[in-house]
Scaffold this motif. Structure first.
Motif, mmCIF file in Angstrom:
data_model
loop_
_atom_site.group_PDB
_atom_site.id
_atom_site.type_symbol
_atom_site.label_atom_id
_atom_site.label_comp_id
_atom_site.label_asym_id
_atom_site.label_seq_id
_atom_site.Cartn_x
_atom_site.Cartn_y
_atom_site.Cartn_z
ATOM 1 N N GLY A 287 0.825 -1.200 0.000
ATOM 2 C CA GLY A 287 0.000 0.000 0.000
ATOM 3 C C GLY A 287 0.857 1.245 0.000
ATOM 4 O O GLY A 287 2.087 1.182 -0.008
ATOM 5 N N ARG A 288 0.162 2.408 0.009
ATOM 6 C CA ARG A 288 0.849 3.696 -0.020
ATOM 7 C C ARG A 288 0.194 4.661 0.954
ATOM 8 O O ARG A 288 -1.038 4.687 1.080
ATOM 9 N N LEU A 289 1.032 5.461 1.597
ATOM 10 C CA LEU A 289 0.544 6.552 2.426
ATOM 11 C C LEU A 289 1.092 7.849 1.846
ATOM 12 O O LEU A 289 2.296 7.984 1.643
ATOM 13 N N SER A 290 0.198 8.810 1.568
ATOM 14 C CA SER A 290 0.621 10.111 1.061
ATOM 15 C C SER A 290 0.886 11.036 2.242
ATOM 16 O O SER A 290 0.095 11.098 3.187
ATOM 17 N N LEU A 291 1.996 11.778 2.176
ATOM 18 C CA LEU A 291 2.429 12.625 3.278
ATOM 19 C C LEU A 291 2.445 14.095 2.865
ATOM 20 O O LEU A 291 2.745 14.428 1.710
#
Length: 377
Positions: A287-291
C-alpha cells in the motif's frame, strides 16, 4: 586509460574485499546458437578460483540456465512465453550446475547451487533462511552459485533480471563488493557499438550518470538485463554501502585482481542492517501513504516516526505489520516502512493530532525504527 591513473577508492575497495558477489550474464557464458561455451565458462572459473585462492569468499550469481537449455530442446531463439522459458531453465540448470561443478573441481572447490525466487527475498522469514544457507556454505569453503529459479517463478514474482538479484544477494550475504560482468567492457553514455559513445570509468554520484542512455536488452538477445538493469543494480548496491565494479566478462581476471578495468561505482550511502535493507529494497509493499511536506521533512530529514497528522491519503489493502510506501505530494516514493494500522483504520485518523485520537490509537503509524528513507531517484 585507467591503468595510467591512481586507483580510485572504489577500485581499491573492490580489489581488497574479503567477501564478494560476482554476477555474470548469459551472453558471456553461451553461444549465439544456444548452449554453454566451455571455454568462456572455464575462463570465468579461473578468475573466481584465483580470487578464492587469494583469500576471498565468492558468491557467483550466474545467468545462463535458459540459454543453456535452448539447444538441447531444439529451440532456436529465446522464447517469449513463460512456460517454454521454464522448460528451458529446467534443462539448462542441470547443464549449468554440472559445468560449474566440473570446472571448479579443477581447483578442488565445491559448488553449492542456490535457486531463488523473488518470494525468497520479499518474505522476511525466507530472507533469513537464505542468509543462513549462504553463511554456512561459505563457512564450509563452498562457492555458492546463484540463479533465479526460473522453473517455478511466475511473471508476478520474478526478479526480472539477475543484475537486481545480484545486488540483493550482495547485501544479503554481507558482501564487501559487487562485480557485474557482461559482454560490455564498461558503462557508456550511449550505445558503445556506435561512434561517439563516451566511456565512463568512475561513478561517484547520480550526476556522473546524468544523460546516460542505457539499453534494456542484452546485445546477444540471450539475456534479459541489458545495461539499464546493470546501472540500476550498481546504484542500488552503492546506495546501500557496497562498492561496485562493472566490467566485461572477458576481463574477469583483471577485474577480480587489480580492478583496473571497467567502471567503478563508489559507495553513495551507509551500509544498512539486513532488516533495513529488506525494508527499503526487497520487501513487497502492499500500500501507499501520502504525506504532507512537514511529514516528509520529519521522516526523511529528521528520521522521525510518521504520525497520523502528517498523512493526507491512503491507498491499497494492507494490515498492521505490512510494508507500505510513503510518498510526497507529487507521488514520489520517499521512504518505506512497516505500518502499525490496518488500511481500514487509517481514513478516520489521517490529519488528526495524536491528542485528538482515542487512547488506544495514540501511536505511530510507522515507527522510526521500522522506517527507511530512500534516496532521490
Amino acid at each position: 586509460m585507467i591503468g595510467s591513473v591512481a586507483a580510485s577508492q572504489a577500485r581499491q575497495a573492490v580489489s581488497a574485499a574479503s567477501r564478494v558477489v560476482v554476477k555474470v550474464g548469459s551472453s558471456s557464458l553461451t553461444t549465439a546458437e544456444g548452449g554453454l561455451d566451455p571455454t568462456r565458462l572455464d575462463s570465468l572459473v579461473d578468475a573466481v578460483a584465483a580470487r578464492c585462492a587469494a583469500g576471498s569468499q565468492v558468491v557467483l550469481v550466474s545467468s545462463g540456465a535458459i540459454a543453456a537449455g535452448l539447444a538441447p530442446l531444439g529451440v532456436t531463439r529465446r522464447p517469449r512465453d513463460l512456460a517454454t522459458q521454464q522448460a528451458a531453465a529446467s534443462v539448462g540448470q542441470l547443464a549449468l550446475a554440472h559445468a560449474y561443478a566440473n570446472s571448479f573441481g579443477r581447483y578442488s572447490l565445491t559448488v553449492g547451487q542456490v535457486l531463488l525466487t523473488a518470494d525468497d527475498v520479499v518474505r522476511r522469514s525466507h530472507y533469513r533462511n537464505a542468509q543462513r544457507t549462504f553463511s554456512r556454505l561459505l563457512a564450509l569453503g563452498a562457492v555458492p552459485v546463484v540463479n533465479e529459479n526460473d522453473t517455478v517463478a511466475t511473471e508476478e514474482i520474478r526478479f526480472g533480471d539477475n543484475d537486481r538479484l545480484a545486488a540483493l544477494v550482495a547485501h544479503l550475504v554481507g558482501a564487501d563488493a559487487l562485480f557485474l560482468l557482461s559482454d560490455v567492457d564498461a558503462l557508456y553514455d550511449g550505445d558503445p557499438r556506435k561512434s561517439g559513445a563516451r566511456r565512463i570509468t568512475e561513478v561517484s554520484g547520480a550526476s556522473d550518470v546524468d544523460g546516460v542512455r542505457a539499453g534494456s536488452v542484452g546485445a546477444s538477445g540471450l539475456g534479459t538485463g541489458g545495461m539499464a538493469s546493470k546501472l540500476a543494480a550498481a546504484r542500488l548496491a552503492a546506495s546501500a554501502g557496497i562498492p561496485v565494479l562493472l566490467a566485461g566478462a572477458a576481463d574477469a581476471s583483471r577485474a577480480l585482481t587489480s580492478a583496473d578495468v571497467g567502471t567503478a561505482f563508489a559507495v553513495t550511502g551507509p551500509r544498512l542492517t539486513a532488516r533495513r535493507f529488506w525494508l527499503g529494497h526487497a520487501a513487497d509493499a502492499t500500500g501507499r501513504l501520502s504525506l504532507d511536506d512537514g511529514a516528509v521533512a520529519a521522516v526523511v530529514d529528521r528520521r522521525r516516526s510518521l504520525l497520523a497528522a502528517g498523512i493526507t491519503g491512503v491507498e491499497g489493502t494492507f494490515e498492521a505489520g505490512d510494508v507500505v510506501e510513503l510518498v510526497d505530494l507529487s507521488g514520489a516514493v520517499v521512504a518505506r516502512g512497516v505500518v502499525g494500522f490496518d488500511a481500514a483504520e487509517l481514513p478516520a485518523l489521517i490529519g488528526r493530532k495524536s491528542g485528538d485520537l482515542p487512547a488506544e490509537q495514540r501511536r505511530e503509524v510507522v515507527h522510526a525504527d521500522d522506517l527507511v528513507p530512500l534516496p532521490a531517484r
